[in-house]
Write a protein that holds these residues in place. Structure first.
Motif, PDB file in Angstrom:
ATOM      1  N   PRO A  21      12.862  15.058  20.791  1.00  0.00           N
ATOM      2  CA  PRO A  21      14.021  15.258  21.682  1.00  0.00           C
ATOM      3  C   PRO A  21      13.590  15.879  23.009  1.00  0.00           C
ATOM      4  N   TYR A  22      12.902  15.072  23.818  1.00  0.00           N
ATOM      5  CA  TYR A  22      12.322  15.554  25.070  1.00  0.00           C
ATOM      6  C   TYR A  22      13.382  16.082  26.033  1.00  0.00           C
ATOM      7  N   GLY A  23      14.493  15.355  26.205  1.00  0.00           N
ATOM      8  CA  GLY A  23      15.537  15.798  27.130  1.00  0.00           C
ATOM      9  C   GLY A  23      16.129  17.128  26.716  1.00  0.00           C
ATOM     10  N   ILE A  24      16.440  17.271  25.424  1.00  0.00           N
ATOM     11  CA  ILE A  24      16.979  18.541  24.928  1.00  0.00           C
ATOM     12  C   ILE A  24      15.944  19.643  25.090  1.00  0.00           C
ATOM     13  N   SER A  25      14.673  19.339  24.826  1.00  0.00           N
ATOM     14  CA  SER A  25      13.613  20.338  24.979  1.00  0.00           C
ATOM     15  C   SER A  25      13.543  20.849  26.416  1.00  0.00           C
ATOM     16  N   MET A  26      13.631  19.938  27.360  1.00  0.00           N
ATOM     17  CA  MET A  26      13.607  20.333  28.780  1.00  0.00           C
ATOM     18  C   MET A  26      14.822  21.196  29.122  1.00  0.00           C
ATOM     19  N   ALA A  29      14.464  24.656  27.641  1.00  0.00           N
ATOM     20  CA  ALA A  29      13.523  25.476  28.408  1.00  0.00           C
ATOM     21  C   ALA A  29      14.159  25.977  29.701  1.00  0.00           C
ATOM     22  N   ILE A  30      14.886  25.118  30.383  1.00  0.00           N
ATOM     23  CA  ILE A  30      15.568  25.519  31.620  1.00  0.00           C
ATOM     24  C   ILE A  30      16.627  26.574  31.313  1.00  0.00           C
ATOM     25  N   SER A  31      17.375  26.375  30.246  1.00  0.00           N
ATOM     26  CA  SER A  31      18.435  27.315  29.879  1.00  0.00           C
ATOM     27  C   SER A  31      17.859  28.674  29.499  1.00  0.00           C
ATOM     28  N   HIS A  36      19.875  32.224  29.179  1.00  0.00           N
ATOM     29  CA  HIS A  36      20.862  31.865  28.169  1.00  0.00           C
ATOM     30  C   HIS A  36      20.231  31.902  26.778  1.00  0.00           C
ATOM     31  N   GLN A  37      21.073  32.061  25.767  1.00  0.00           N
ATOM     32  CA  GLN A  37      20.622  32.050  24.373  1.00  0.00           C
ATOM     33  C   GLN A  37      20.720  30.627  23.851  1.00  0.00           C
ATOM     34  N   VAL A  38      19.637  30.120  23.293  1.00  0.00           N
ATOM     35  CA  VAL A  38      19.556  28.707  22.917  1.00  0.00           C
ATOM     36  C   VAL A  38      19.128  28.558  21.460  1.00  0.00           C
ATOM     37  N   SER A 169       8.985  20.944  39.645  1.00  0.00           N
ATOM     38  CA  SER A 169       9.861  22.109  39.630  1.00  0.00           C
ATOM     39  C   SER A 169      10.416  22.378  38.227  1.00  0.00           C
ATOM     40  N   LEU A 170      10.232  21.441  37.309  1.00  0.00           N
ATOM     41  CA  LEU A 170      10.745  21.604  35.954  1.00  0.00           C
ATOM     42  C   LEU A 170       9.753  22.406  35.097  1.00  0.00           C
ATOM     43  N   PRO A 171      10.286  23.201  34.159  1.00  0.00           N
ATOM     44  CA  PRO A 171       9.366  23.986  33.302  1.00  0.00           C
ATOM     45  C   PRO A 171       8.608  23.097  32.329  1.00  0.00           C
TER      46      PRO A 171
END
Length: 171
Positions: A21-26, A29-31, A36-38, A169-171
């Motif tokens: 789940p690459y999109g959710i992982s990104m 990480a941003i959240s 934020h609590q994830v 710029s993305l983590p």
């Protein structure tokens, strides 16, 4: 701080799970970077029954339950958002990914349990949305790249989000 539960839907029931789940992982990480609590539940990997999905939705006092994916995950997304609305009533439900980006108005009609759709790249849109949720905003119209509902439940789009120019710029 927003308490977010990301749920990765089942992509193809008939196929062994091989999708990271690459999109959710990104977005997770941003959240986290933004304070934020994830929590992430990979429904695609675990393939647990609806009772576990209920338990996951009730596991905490979520502010947001977010899920998304490609069109083959539609059946799973429907179950996820139905469970979220029943078992985490106060949570804002957010759908993203290609499934909603491809047909936002149709998907919002097919999935009445979804409060907000994130259209296109979510890497800037989602953090802005979380900031608005955290500040108790009641209007999200100023945020580009969303599919929202009017007072009668009919969906509409905010201004399209520009593509991200700097992937570094993305983590």
């Amino acid at each position: 701080m927003v308490k977010i539960l990301f749920i990765n839907p089942i992509v193809r029931q008939e196929v062994n799970p091989r999708h990271v789940p690459y999109g959710i992982s990104m977005l997770a990480a941003i959240s986290i970077r933004d304070g934020h609590q994830v929590q992430v539940y990979d429904h695609n990997a675990w393939r647990n029954d609806d009772e576990v999905l209920k338990d996951i939705c009730q596991a905490d006092d979520w502010d947001v339950i977010a899920a998304g994916g490609i069109t083959t995950s539609y059946k799973s997304l429907k179950k996820i958002f139905q469970s979220a609305k029943i078992h985490a009533k106060k949570a804002i439900t957010i759908c993203g990914g290609g499934v909603i980006t491809s047909m936002p108005d149709d998907l919002m009609a097919f999935l009445p349990e979804v409060d907000i759709g994130v259209i296109g790249e979510a890497y800037v849109t989602f953090p802005e949305l979380l900031e608005a949720i955290d500040s108790k905003a009641t209007e999200y119209d100023p945020i580009d790249g969303l599919c929202l509902r009017d007072g009668k439940g009919k969906s509409y789009l905010t201004k399209p989000r520009a593509l991200l120019a700097d992937l570094d710029s993305l983590p």
